[in-house]
Enzyme design. Structure first.
Site, PDB file in Angstrom:
ATOM      1  N   ASP A 146       0.911  -1.118   0.117  1.00 48.86           N
ATOM      2  CA  ASP A 146       0.007  -0.081   0.072  1.00 48.86           C
ATOM      3  C   ASP A 146       0.594   1.444   0.142  1.00 48.86           C
ATOM      4  O   ASP A 146       1.887   0.731   1.001  1.00 48.86           O
ATOM      5  CB  ASP A 146      -0.774   0.385   1.564  1.00 48.86           C
ATOM      6  CG  ASP A 146      -2.006  -1.045   1.111  1.00 48.86           C
ATOM      7  OD1 ASP A 146      -2.692  -1.393  -0.077  1.00 48.86           O
ATOM      8  OD2 ASP A 146      -2.247  -1.247   2.285  1.00 48.86           O
ATOM      9  N   ASP A 162      -6.829  -1.447  -4.682  1.00 53.99           N
ATOM     10  CA  ASP A 162      -7.592  -1.401  -3.650  1.00 53.99           C
ATOM     11  C   ASP A 162      -8.503   0.019  -3.918  1.00 53.99           C
ATOM     12  O   ASP A 162     -10.448  -0.031  -4.110  1.00 53.99           O
ATOM     13  CB  ASP A 162      -7.335  -0.059  -2.668  1.00 53.99           C
ATOM     14  CG  ASP A 162      -6.519  -1.587  -1.731  1.00 53.99           C
ATOM     15  OD1 ASP A 162      -6.723  -2.785  -2.053  1.00 53.99           O
ATOM     16  OD2 ASP A 162      -5.935  -1.162  -1.385  1.00 53.99           O
TER      17      ASP A 162
END
Length: 191
Positions: A146, A162
């Site tokens: 991330d 995402d």
């Protein structure tokens, strides 16, 4: 022609040039939808993986940039769970769940390919591409990479995959509801 074929052709004509309506049965459009779905899903996985590979050369916690336009910064995080650290350490289970969901969504599209709208196709492709992108991380790296950290609010760090899952799901649901509403209205008019 059967009644169902006539209804699908009529619904497609009513949809106009927007591409939002269902495709006639047996049309090349149905196959084109599968091709576009595959192309978008693959492109989203490639984009996700290329960006993650470029950023994952540093240590977790590395900040690559300060706030960009006051909205977000690039902060590398290795996530072994889901959003908000839910299911931390369940990397393999989350990866398996992701692949099962991607398979189910792809099967849904294949079965419904003659009636789904183009926005539904794009939405499903983004969800599947994002799901596969994060599953690759989970199985290959043991964590999800991330890197997008919102600076204007407290929100979990996320990635391109995402974004695909979230935006794709919203797009799919809105388009599906619109299609269902049109179908119900058309059925009501024909009675």
């Amino acid at each position: 022609m059967s009644q169902q074929v006539n209804e699908n052709i009529a619904a497609s004509k009513r949809a106009g040039a927007t591409g939002a309506g269902p495709a006639p049965l047996g049309s090349k459009n149905a196959c084109a939808r599968l091709g576009v779905f595959a192309a978008i899903a693959v492109a989203w996985v490639v984009l996700d993986q290329v960006v993650k590979a470029a950023l994952n050369t540093a240590c977790s916690g590395t900040v690559f940039s300060g706030p960009i336009a006051g909205l977000f910064r690039l902060l590398l995080v290795h996530n072994t769970g889901g959003a908000w650290s839910m299911f931390a350490g369940a990397t393999v289970a989350l990866g398996a769940f992701s692949l099962v969901m991607c398979a189910c969504l792809t099967a849904f599209l294949v079965v419904q390919r003659k009636v789904v709208s183009w926005p539904e196709v794009v939405g499903l492709a983004l969800v599947v591409g994002g799901g596969i992108g994060n599953a690759i991380d989970r199985f290959v790296l043991g964590y999800v990479v991330d890197f997008i950290d919102l600076t204007f609010m407290n929100f979990p760090v996320f990635n391109i995959a995402d974004i695909g899952v979230t935006c794709g799901l919203v797009l799919f649901l809105v388009a599906w509801l619109v299609r269902e509403r049109k179908t119900a209205a058309t059925a009501g008019e024909e009675r």
